[in-house]
Design an enzyme around this catalytic site. Structure first.
Site, PDB file in Angstrom:
ATOM      1  N   THR A   1      -4.026   0.947  -2.756  1.00  0.00           N
ATOM      2  CA  THR A   1      -3.191  -0.387  -2.729  1.00  0.00           C
ATOM      3  C   THR A   1      -3.621  -1.413  -3.575  1.00  0.00           C
ATOM      4  O   THR A   1      -4.505  -1.353  -4.266  1.00  0.00           O
ATOM      5  CB  THR A   1      -3.675  -0.809  -1.108  1.00  0.00           C
ATOM      6  OG1 THR A   1      -3.011  -2.006  -0.966  1.00  0.00           O
ATOM      7  CG2 THR A   1      -5.182  -1.280  -1.333  1.00  0.00           C
TER       8      THR A   1
ATOM      9  N   THR B   1       0.758  -1.206  -0.100  1.00  0.00           N
ATOM     10  CA  THR B   1       0.051  -0.023   0.096  1.00  0.00           C
ATOM     11  C   THR B   1       0.798   1.370  -0.073  1.00  0.00           C
ATOM     12  O   THR B   1       2.159   1.220   0.377  1.00  0.00           O
ATOM     13  CB  THR B   1      -0.999  -0.012   1.207  1.00  0.00           C
ATOM     14  OG1 THR B   1      -1.566  -1.179   1.289  1.00  0.00           O
ATOM     15  CG2 THR B   1      -1.953   0.975   1.224  1.00  0.00           C
TER      16      THR B   1
ATOM     17  N   SER C   1      -8.289  -1.754   6.612  1.00  0.00           N
ATOM     18  CA  SER C   1      -7.889  -0.765   7.547  1.00  0.00           C
ATOM     19  C   SER C   1      -7.164   0.428   7.176  1.00  0.00           C
ATOM     20  O   SER C   1      -6.870   1.469   8.032  1.00  0.00           O
ATOM     21  CB  SER C   1      -6.613  -1.746   8.207  1.00  0.00           C
ATOM     22  OG  SER C   1      -7.002  -2.940   8.737  1.00  0.00           O
TER      23      SER C   1
ATOM     24  N   GLY D   1       0.434  -0.345   5.612  1.00  0.00           N
ATOM     25  CA  GLY D   1       0.816  -1.141   6.513  1.00  0.00           C
ATOM     26  C   GLY D   1      -0.351  -2.284   6.914  1.00  0.00           C
ATOM     27  O   GLY D   1      -0.259  -2.550   8.084  1.00  0.00           O
ATOM     28  N   GLY D   2      -1.171  -2.419   6.144  1.00  0.00           N
ATOM     29  CA  GLY D   2      -2.375  -3.646   6.644  1.00  0.00           C
ATOM     30  C   GLY D   2      -3.158  -3.086   7.967  1.00  0.00           C
ATOM     31  O   GLY D   2      -3.137  -1.774   8.033  1.00  0.00           O
TER      32      GLY D   2
HETATM   33  N1  GLU Z   1      -5.524  -4.320   2.017  1.00  0.00           N
HETATM   34  C1  GLU Z   1      -4.982  -3.616   3.216  1.00  0.00           C
HETATM   35  C2  GLU Z   1      -6.341  -3.052   3.660  1.00  0.00           C
HETATM   36  O1  GLU Z   1      -6.808  -2.614   3.011  1.00  0.00           O
HETATM   37  C3  GLU Z   1      -3.909  -2.844   2.897  1.00  0.00           C
HETATM   38  C4  GLU Z   1      -2.923  -3.325   2.878  1.00  0.00           C
HETATM   39  C5  GLU Z   1      -1.554  -2.936   3.379  1.00  0.00           C
HETATM   40  O2  GLU Z   1      -1.274  -1.737   3.582  1.00  0.00           O
HETATM   41  O3  GLU Z   1      -0.720  -3.811   3.785  1.00  0.00           O
HETATM   42  O4  GLU Z   1      -6.353  -2.569   4.881  1.00  0.00           O
END
Ligand code: GLU
Length: 596
Positions: free
Chosen positions: A426, A408, A475, A495-496
């Protein structure tokens, strides 16, 4: 941070970039540093090319939306493993004239035929391993990024999307210099990239990751951007590019002679051209909560960012005594974030009702959760979610899973009129689903793996199971903060699930711990997402562990870094402090139109 290839101080000036005292990179090229302050507009991204493009748009009279789109398109070239037109994201916009915050939900959607069992292997009835699900057609959602750019340009921009794609097309055609971060991202994905004709051709030249210092070009992506510029986004959603995208999902371009081995079968997906044609943006109201006299605007569902950040801040505000020490502040940060994560996992998904969202960021709910925090002793993790129908301190029954990720990208832009864009976008994992669409130069997302593969909430319903056309919970937490009705701070990070804690910690650092924005950005990070051990950077554990451990906090193994944030602070008299990472993810790039 990557530097513009063969860029001299002179050509930077032509581009409109201030070169008064730019730090020099190892190659002797001028670079943009992580912090800039001044007037006239500001841009912060993870990448010098993207920041330079955004700044150039501002200098030529474009507004924050124009600059954000041009910078985002450039990040699609230089940060192709984090974001691009194969993915989705959330665009948050503050309109200075209207004094209002609006959002665009450009999250990917699952196929119309998707069921709860999407990630269950029919052969044994068990969920697929994450890697098997990710590197497949099954993980790909219909991308919302291009539609987001088009909509933002139409609603709030002053330039056409076509013109805003041109600088990025130029970067794709001319190329950019590969740095250690880029090379490492390819190396980490080499086994998967090596399986696909298109991915290995673009990113494993001669069978190996590109060398640091080499020039990475992407003529296919330059052509794709120019085709979209010429024909409109219909060529993506209802035309030739979309056909190629769907073909890649349904028939992954597996090489007859792969480089390296991959442990899993590569499964096709079911996304169709009709799914792509049926993609629709949403325009949800931002979440809104108050914290110490500030108004916090965040992203609503399908992101859990706005609610989790809002809830945790409310809990801290409710429970933390005003006389608190630094240790107590960090204790409350960790406890509030664990509680907010438990509630997020229980209640927040794409279809959560607005009433539940309002409840989660209400003061009543903060009181019900804050009363569980003991000033002198950490709660045992995982903590149960609260019971939203009950009154008082009434813990329920079950914790939830923790997630993480490091993909992301995020950008922050402000213009001279006071408009602000905070945009996180992302392709999910670093390297998305690892398939480049052949001949089109962009990678596909694996966003659908953000769904829970199987129920996580025991006998309670799981809000984040796959469903027809559904958006997976995110997130991502693009956040805009006002003070006395005026912009104070805009921030976000990749950062998920750690995005939520990084945004929270940046706010805590800036608002409660008295740090300046660049100090808040540089400070070591920790993330408590309701699991036994806190995930932390070594520097955080070393600095604060001795005071936090006696309270009962435990640390999991150190992580190298958390997040890659960008932010802008608005100072008195219309000034800006643009801030990006000094070192994480190779360091970011901040710039202002008129440096102070
Ligand atoms: N897919 C994640 C989200 O939408 C973001 C991925 C990431 O930042 O590693 O929360």
């Amino acid at each position: 941070m990557r530097f513009l290839p063969a860029l001299t101080a002179l050509s930077l000036t032509t581009l409109g970039i201030a070169v008064a005292s730019p730090p020099a990179s190892a190659g002797g090229q001028p670079a943009l540093g992580p912090t800039a302050s001044g007037y006239g507009g500001a841009v912060a991204t993870v990448d010098a090319n993207a920041t330079a493009v955004g700044l150039d748009v501002l200098r030529r009279g474009g507004n924050a939306v124009d600059a954000a789109i041009a910078a985002a398109a450039t990040l699609g070239v230089t940060e192709p493993f984090s974001a691009g037109i194969g993915g989705g994201g959330f665009f948050v916009y503050y309109d200075a004239k209207r004094r209002s915050v609006s959002t665009i939900d450009g999250r990917e959607t699952g196929p119309a035929t998707m069921t709860e069992k999407h990630f269950i292997d029919p052969a044994d009835g068990l969920p697929y391993d994450f890697a098997e699900a990710r590197v497949s057609g099954l993980s790909v959602g219909a991308p919302g990024t291009l539609a987001t750019w088009e909509s933002a340009a139409r609603k709030w921009g002053t330039r056409s999307l076509s013109s805003l794609l041109q600088p990025a097309a130029g970067v794709a055609e001319r190329g950019f210099v590969v740095d250690a971060t880029f090379r490492q991202q390819v190396a980490d994905n080499a086994a998967a990239f090596g399986q696909f004709t298109s991915s290995r051709e673009l990113y494993l030249p001669g069978g190996a990751p590109p060398a640091v210092g080499s020039v990475q070009r992407n003529p296919d992506l330059a052509d794709t951007y120019r085709l979209i510029a010429k024909k409109g986004t219909g060529v993506f959603y209802r035309g030739a590019v979309g056909e190629d995208l769907v073909e890649t999902v349904q028939h992954p371009p597996v090489a007859a002679d792969p480089i390296g081995t991959w442990a899993y079968p590569i499964r096709p997906g079911t996304l169709t051209e009709a799914d792509l044609a049926g993609y629709r943006l949403r325009y949800p109201s931002p979440t809104r909560s108050d914290y110490r006299g500030l108004t916090i605007y965040g992203m609503n569902t399908p992101s859990s960012g706005g609610t989790a950040v809002g809830e945790a801040l409310n809990i801290i505000e409710k429970g933390l005594p005003t006389s608190a020490t630094t240790t107590e502040k960090l204790h409350y940060y960790l406890e509030a974030s664990a509680l907010a994560f438990a509630d997020r996992n229980r209640y927040v998904g794409a279809n959560t009702s607005p009433a539940v969202i309002r409840e989660l960021i209400s003061d009543r709910w903060a009181g019900q959760r804050a009363c569980q925090i003991d000033r002198t002793k950490a709660l045992t993790k995982p903590v149960p979610p609260g019971d939203i129908n009950a009154e008082g301190c009434t813990p329920a029954t079950l914790g939830g899973p923790t997630e993480q990720g490091q993909s992301t990208t995020n950008l922050t832009v402000a213009d001279r009129w006071g408009n602000i864009v905070e945009y996180t976008f992302t392709i999910e994992a670093t390297g998305g689903n690892t398939m480049v669409v052949p001949g089109r130069g962009f990678m596909l997302n694996n966003e659908l793996t953000d769904f829970n593969f199987a129920p996580t909430q025991g006998t309670a319903p799981d809000p984040n199971l796959p469903g027809p056309g559904k958006r997976p919970r995110s997130s991502m937490s693009p956040t805009i903060v006002l003070k006395d009705g005026k912009p104070f701070l805009a921030l976000g990070s990749p950062g998920g699930a750690t995005i939520i804690t990084t945004v929270l910690q940046l706010l805590l650092n800036r608002v409660d711990l008295g740090m300046t924005l660049p100090e808040a950005m540089a400070a070591p990070r920790a993330s408590q997402r309701n699991s036994a051990g806190i995930q932390a950077e070594a520097a955080f554990r070393t600095q604060y562990g001795p005071a936090l451990t006696p309270l009962g906090h435990t640390f999991a193994a150190d992580v190298a870094e958390l997040g890659a944030a960008t932010a802008i602070e608005f100072t008195r008299g219309g000034g800006f402090i643009a801030s990006s990472e000094p070192t994480r993810r190779g360091g970011g790039a901040a710039a202002v139109v008129h440096p102070r």
